[in-house]
Design a protein around this motif. Structure first.
Motif, PDB file in Angstrom:
ATOM      1  N   HIS A 159      59.585  50.778  33.052  1.00 13.61           N
ATOM      2  CA  HIS A 159      60.667  51.608  32.513  1.00 13.61           C
ATOM      3  C   HIS A 159      60.159  53.013  32.175  1.00 13.61           C
ATOM      4  O   HIS A 159      60.387  53.520  31.075  1.00 13.61           O
ATOM      5  CB  HIS A 159      61.308  50.955  31.272  1.00 13.61           C
ATOM      6  N   GLY A 160      59.500  53.622  33.136  1.00 11.12           N
ATOM      7  CA  GLY A 160      59.000  54.976  32.917  1.00 11.12           C
ATOM      8  C   GLY A 160      58.821  55.696  34.236  1.00 11.12           C
ATOM      9  O   GLY A 160      57.872  55.426  34.992  1.00 11.12           O
ATOM     10  N   GLU A 161      59.723  56.602  34.571  1.00 10.79           N
ATOM     11  CA  GLU A 161      59.638  57.339  35.827  1.00 10.79           C
ATOM     12  C   GLU A 161      58.364  58.186  35.852  1.00 10.79           C
ATOM     13  O   GLU A 161      58.060  58.903  34.902  1.00 10.79           O
ATOM     14  CB  GLU A 161      60.870  58.236  36.004  1.00 10.79           C
ATOM     15  N   GLY A 162      57.618  58.071  36.931  1.00 10.84           N
ATOM     16  CA  GLY A 162      56.375  58.830  37.072  1.00 10.84           C
ATOM     17  C   GLY A 162      55.182  58.198  36.402  1.00 10.84           C
ATOM     18  O   GLY A 162      54.074  58.744  36.451  1.00 10.84           O
ATOM     19  N   SER A 163      55.370  57.026  35.774  1.00  9.36           N
ATOM     20  CA  SER A 163      54.271  56.427  35.007  1.00  9.36           C
ATOM     21  C   SER A 163      53.128  55.964  35.904  1.00  9.36           C
ATOM     22  O   SER A 163      51.955  56.047  35.510  1.00  9.36           O
ATOM     23  CB  SER A 163      54.787  55.267  34.152  1.00  9.36           C
ATOM     24  N   LEU A 164      53.440  55.477  37.112  1.00  5.12           N
ATOM     25  CA  LEU A 164      52.350  55.025  37.987  1.00  5.12           C
ATOM     26  C   LEU A 164      51.416  56.182  38.325  1.00  5.12           C
ATOM     27  O   LEU A 164      50.196  56.049  38.201  1.00  5.12           O
ATOM     28  CB  LEU A 164      52.905  54.412  39.270  1.00  5.12           C
ATOM     29  N   GLN A 165      51.966  57.300  38.724  1.00  6.79           N
ATOM     30  CA  GLN A 165      51.110  58.422  39.107  1.00  6.79           C
ATOM     31  C   GLN A 165      50.282  58.906  37.924  1.00  6.79           C
ATOM     32  O   GLN A 165      49.100  59.245  38.080  1.00  6.79           O
ATOM     33  CB  GLN A 165      51.956  59.573  39.663  1.00  6.79           C
ATOM     34  N   GLN A 166      50.873  58.929  36.746  1.00  8.23           N
ATOM     35  CA  GLN A 166      50.121  59.330  35.556  1.00  8.23           C
ATOM     36  C   GLN A 166      48.942  58.380  35.309  1.00  8.23           C
ATOM     37  O   GLN A 166      47.841  58.815  34.952  1.00  8.23           O
ATOM     38  CB  GLN A 166      51.042  59.352  34.335  1.00  8.23           C
ATOM     39  N   THR A 167      49.174  57.095  35.511  1.00  9.11           N
ATOM     40  CA  THR A 167      48.120  56.112  35.287  1.00  9.11           C
ATOM     41  C   THR A 167      47.047  56.196  36.363  1.00  9.11           C
ATOM     42  O   THR A 167      45.846  56.085  36.070  1.00  9.11           O
ATOM     43  CB  THR A 167      48.717  54.695  35.230  1.00  9.11           C
ATOM     44  N   LEU A 168      47.448  56.389  37.619  1.00 10.27           N
ATOM     45  CA  LEU A 168      46.468  56.547  38.696  1.00 10.27           C
ATOM     46  C   LEU A 168      45.585  57.762  38.447  1.00 10.27           C
ATOM     47  O   LEU A 168      44.359  57.716  38.647  1.00 10.27           O
ATOM     48  CB  LEU A 168      47.180  56.682  40.046  1.00 10.27           C
ATOM     49  N   ASP A 169      46.185  58.841  38.001  1.00  6.01           N
ATOM     50  CA  ASP A 169      45.411  60.049  37.686  1.00  6.01           C
ATOM     51  C   ASP A 169      44.432  59.773  36.540  1.00  6.01           C
ATOM     52  O   ASP A 169      43.294  60.248  36.548  1.00  6.01           O
ATOM     53  CB  ASP A 169      46.352  61.194  37.300  1.00  6.01           C
ATOM     54  N   ALA A 170      44.890  58.992  35.567  1.00  7.66           N
ATOM     55  CA  ALA A 170      44.023  58.665  34.430  1.00  7.66           C
ATOM     56  C   ALA A 170      42.808  57.857  34.871  1.00  7.66           C
ATOM     57  O   ALA A 170      41.696  58.058  34.364  1.00  7.66           O
ATOM     58  CB  ALA A 170      44.818  57.899  33.376  1.00  7.66           C
ATOM     59  N   ILE A 171      43.001  56.942  35.805  1.00  4.18           N
ATOM     60  CA  ILE A 171      41.877  56.139  36.288  1.00  4.18           C
ATOM     61  C   ILE A 171      40.854  57.003  36.996  1.00  4.18           C
ATOM     62  O   ILE A 171      39.635  56.788  36.857  1.00  4.18           O
ATOM     63  CB  ILE A 171      42.402  54.997  37.181  1.00  4.18           C
ATOM     64  N   GLU A 172      41.302  57.983  37.722  1.00  2.00           N
ATOM     65  CA  GLU A 172      40.350  58.926  38.333  1.00  2.00           C
ATOM     66  C   GLU A 172      39.547  59.643  37.252  1.00  2.00           C
ATOM     67  O   GLU A 172      38.331  59.828  37.383  1.00  2.00           O
ATOM     68  CB  GLU A 172      41.097  59.937  39.209  1.00  2.00           C
ATOM     69  N   ARG A 173      40.212  60.030  36.173  1.00  2.00           N
ATOM     70  CA  ARG A 173      39.505  60.718  35.086  1.00  2.00           C
ATOM     71  C   ARG A 173      38.524  59.782  34.383  1.00  2.00           C
ATOM     72  O   ARG A 173      37.433  60.204  33.964  1.00  2.00           O
ATOM     73  CB  ARG A 173      40.520  61.291  34.094  1.00  2.00           C
ATOM     74  N   LEU A 174      38.893  58.509  34.232  1.00  2.00           N
ATOM     75  CA  LEU A 174      37.972  57.552  33.618  1.00  2.00           C
ATOM     76  C   LEU A 174      36.698  57.435  34.448  1.00  2.00           C
ATOM     77  O   LEU A 174      35.591  57.382  33.913  1.00  2.00           O
ATOM     78  CB  LEU A 174      38.645  56.185  33.487  1.00  2.00           C
ATOM     79  N   GLU A 200      41.480  45.169  45.779  1.00  2.00           N
ATOM     80  CA  GLU A 200      40.651  46.059  46.600  1.00  2.00           C
ATOM     81  C   GLU A 200      40.675  47.476  46.052  1.00  2.00           C
ATOM     82  O   GLU A 200      39.635  48.138  45.940  1.00  2.00           O
ATOM     83  CB  GLU A 200      41.148  46.033  48.044  1.00  2.00           C
ATOM     84  N   TRP A 201      41.849  47.933  45.687  1.00  2.00           N
ATOM     85  CA  TRP A 201      41.987  49.282  45.133  1.00  2.00           C
ATOM     86  C   TRP A 201      41.181  49.418  43.837  1.00  2.00           C
ATOM     87  O   TRP A 201      40.471  50.397  43.634  1.00  2.00           O
ATOM     88  CB  TRP A 201      43.468  49.572  44.872  1.00  2.00           C
ATOM     89  N   ALA A 202      41.283  48.422  42.963  1.00  2.00           N
ATOM     90  CA  ALA A 202      40.566  48.464  41.685  1.00  2.00           C
ATOM     91  C   ALA A 202      39.056  48.470  41.911  1.00  2.00           C
ATOM     92  O   ALA A 202      38.317  49.224  41.260  1.00  2.00           O
ATOM     93  CB  ALA A 202      40.972  47.272  40.826  1.00  2.00           C
ATOM     94  N   ALA A 203      38.577  47.623  42.825  1.00  2.00           N
ATOM     95  CA  ALA A 203      37.141  47.550  43.089  1.00  2.00           C
ATOM     96  C   ALA A 203      36.619  48.856  43.668  1.00  2.00           C
ATOM     97  O   ALA A 203      35.527  49.319  43.303  1.00  2.00           O
ATOM     98  CB  ALA A 203      36.846  46.393  44.040  1.00  2.00           C
ATOM     99  N   GLU A 204      37.370  49.456  44.546  1.00  2.00           N
ATOM    100  CA  GLU A 204      36.937  50.713  45.167  1.00  2.00           C
ATOM    101  C   GLU A 204      36.806  51.830  44.130  1.00  2.00           C
ATOM    102  O   GLU A 204      35.986  52.741  44.295  1.00  2.00           O
ATOM    103  CB  GLU A 204      37.929  51.130  46.247  1.00  2.00           C
ATOM    104  N   ARG A 205      37.576  51.749  43.069  1.00  2.00           N
ATOM    105  CA  ARG A 205      37.511  52.780  42.034  1.00  2.00           C
ATOM    106  C   ARG A 205      36.560  52.425  40.899  1.00  2.00           C
ATOM    107  O   ARG A 205      36.457  53.171  39.931  1.00  2.00           O
ATOM    108  CB  ARG A 205      38.920  53.066  41.512  1.00  2.00           C
ATOM    109  N   GLY A 206      35.883  51.296  41.019  1.00  2.00           N
ATOM    110  CA  GLY A 206      34.835  50.959  40.065  1.00  2.00           C
ATOM    111  C   GLY A 206      35.278  50.171  38.861  1.00  2.00           C
ATOM    112  O   GLY A 206      34.598  50.179  37.826  1.00  2.00           O
TER     113      GLY A 206
END
Length: 462
Positions: A159-174, A200-206
């Motif tokens: 229930h949050g428009e744009g929330s996925l992209q915000q979270t994906l960006d956060a994982i890159e910053r982590l 697979e996506w999670a493992a590739e990002r560490g």
């Protein structure tokens, strides 16, 4: 002696039915503690910038800070918790815990006092500055929720428009800031086919771990229908296969579905004895090794169980942990229904929160399980001699300095790590473990959870 505690119903302000049990002499445990709160999940707030469909605490933007425990009270409770266990894994969550201005204050106090502190968040507010602030406060890891790599599914579910992209960006910053993270996914019919791609996506990002949660119908989750038992069974088979694929790189686990152990043990029978899941004392740890603190200061067996074991505004954490009749009933009670006659009851036991949510009995059957026991098969024993949460008992001589390093590791993994260190030390001809031999063993040791040393082992780094 096993006993059941009658649970009078009381309507709670958030709409949940909280069962509150008063203390009595029958609930007080005497002597040394046989159970420790190795992991404590603390819901610091019901406030949240999202309103996820399955949220067990019914969090949202309409909640106010009023009613939450203040910083001083949280500090007092933290001290009481650390008096019971000096090195717990402390999960600071919500709602959205980043909405608490004192999150770093509490994290720093816990970290400096011996706890391994991690933060559970939806990830949307993990800015560069906030990640650095959390690291500076001693936070060792972050659990981030991602339910799909499709924005259409994730954003609707959360229930949050744009929330996925915000979270994906956060994982890159982590990753850029070298702060460990776990990816958490709630599995439904809508995303179950995507689990391999998410892993697979999670493992590739560490990611240190990929945790797959199965729905417990509590909070807003009461409005959702979980998967059928046979569907759960199929997902568990997939998770066991994924665990083998990512072993030594990223841990893969089921949450609120301990039935995975039936599959893990079947693999062990076929010769797969290296699964780290075999080290779990897997009969549901709620109330025995694990508990939850609500924003108002109530203690419950786990985040998905609204049964109140005690109130921290009137009773100390230690008195609740040692003396609550709710915890006593979980620790000494007999499982009912098919869970009680199942030969896997010692290594699985079903989800206690789901049994309560669907049948009103903490010790009842977990009907999400497809397995139908006959009640005549011999009890299945665990395969690992040392499990997470076991008391750490050295089998070799340790120098005081090496022992001090081990004491900095969270209590729930310490015994398993000690066993593995000693095994590798013996294989390399060591008769005593000191800092030099510890460093040698650690360099040679494979890590079950990640190619890099995960947050819950960094305290003992040589």
């Amino acid at each position: 002696m096993a006993f059941r505690v009658p649970l009078p119903t009381q309507e709670a302000p958030n709409g949940l039915l909280e069962r509150t049990v008063p203390f009595s002499a029958a609930g007080v445990l005497t002597g040394a503690r046989t159970h420790l709160p190795h992991v404590v999940a603390w819901n610091l707030t019901k406030r949240c910038n999202l309103a996820c469909a399955h949220c067990y605490i019914s969090a949202g933007s309409w909640h106010a800070a009023a009613g939450e425990l203040d910083t001083a009270t949280c500090g007092r409770i933290l001290d009481e918790l650390l008096a019971v266990n000096s090195s717990p894994l402390l999960i600071l969550s919500g709602g959205e815990p980043l909405l608490r201005d004192d999150l770093e204050t509490l994290a720093e106090r816990g970290s400096k006092s011996g706890a391994t502190v991690v933060v559970g968040t939806n990830g949307t507010r993990l800015t560069e500055d906030r990640i650095r602030s959390l690291k500076n406060a001693g936070v060792k890891g972050v659990a981030v929720s991602i339910d799909s790599l499709s924005a259409q599914y994730h954003d609707r579910f959360r229930h949050g428009e744009g929330s996925l992209q915000q979270t994906l960006d956060a994982i890159e910053r982590l990753g850029q800031n070298r702060l460990d993270f776990i990816v958490q996914t709630t599995v439904t019919r809508g995303n179950r086919a995507e689990l391999p791609a998410l892993a697979e996506w999670a493992a590739e990002r560490g990611a240190v771990a990929f945790n797959v949660y199965f729905l417990v119908p509590t909070g807003r989750g009461e409005q959702m229908r979980g998967m059928e038992p046979e569907e759960n069974e199929a997902v568990l088979r997939d998770l066991v296969a994924l665990e083998r694929s990512y072993r030594g790189r990223m841990m893969v686990r089921s949450k609120c579905q301990p039935q995975i152990m039936r599959h893990v043990l079947a693999g062990a029978t076929d010769g797969d004895l290296d699964s780290p899941l075999l080290n779990y004392e897997t009969r549901c740890p709620c109330g025995t090794q694990y508990c939850r603190i609500t924003p108002e200061g109530k203690v419950t067996p786990c985040p998905y169980t609204p049964t109140v074991a005690g109130d921290l505004t009137t009773t100390s954490f230690g008195d609740i942990w040692d003396g609550s009749p709710v915890f006593a009933s979980i620790r000494t009670g007999v499982l009912g229904g098919k869970c009680g006659r199942c030969e896997y009851r010692g290594v699985c036991g079903g989800c206690r929160a789901r049994a309560f949510a669907e049948g009103g009995d903490l010790m009842g059957a977990d009907e999400s399980c497809a397995y139908e026991p006959t009640g005549t098969a011999p009890l299945i024993e665990r395969r690992a001699t040392v499990t997470y949460g076991s008391e750490a008992a050295p089998g070799m001589e340790w120098s005081p300095e090496a022992e001090a390093r081990m004491q900095a590791i969270p209590s729930f993994v310490r015994a398993v790590v000690m066993q593995r260190v000693e095994k590798f030390a013996r294989e390399r001809g060591h008769t005593r473990i000191d800092l030099e031999s510890l460093a040698e063993v650690r360099r040679a040791m494979p890590v079950d959870f990640s190619k890099k040393l995960p947050f819950f082992l960094k305290g003992g780094e040589a």
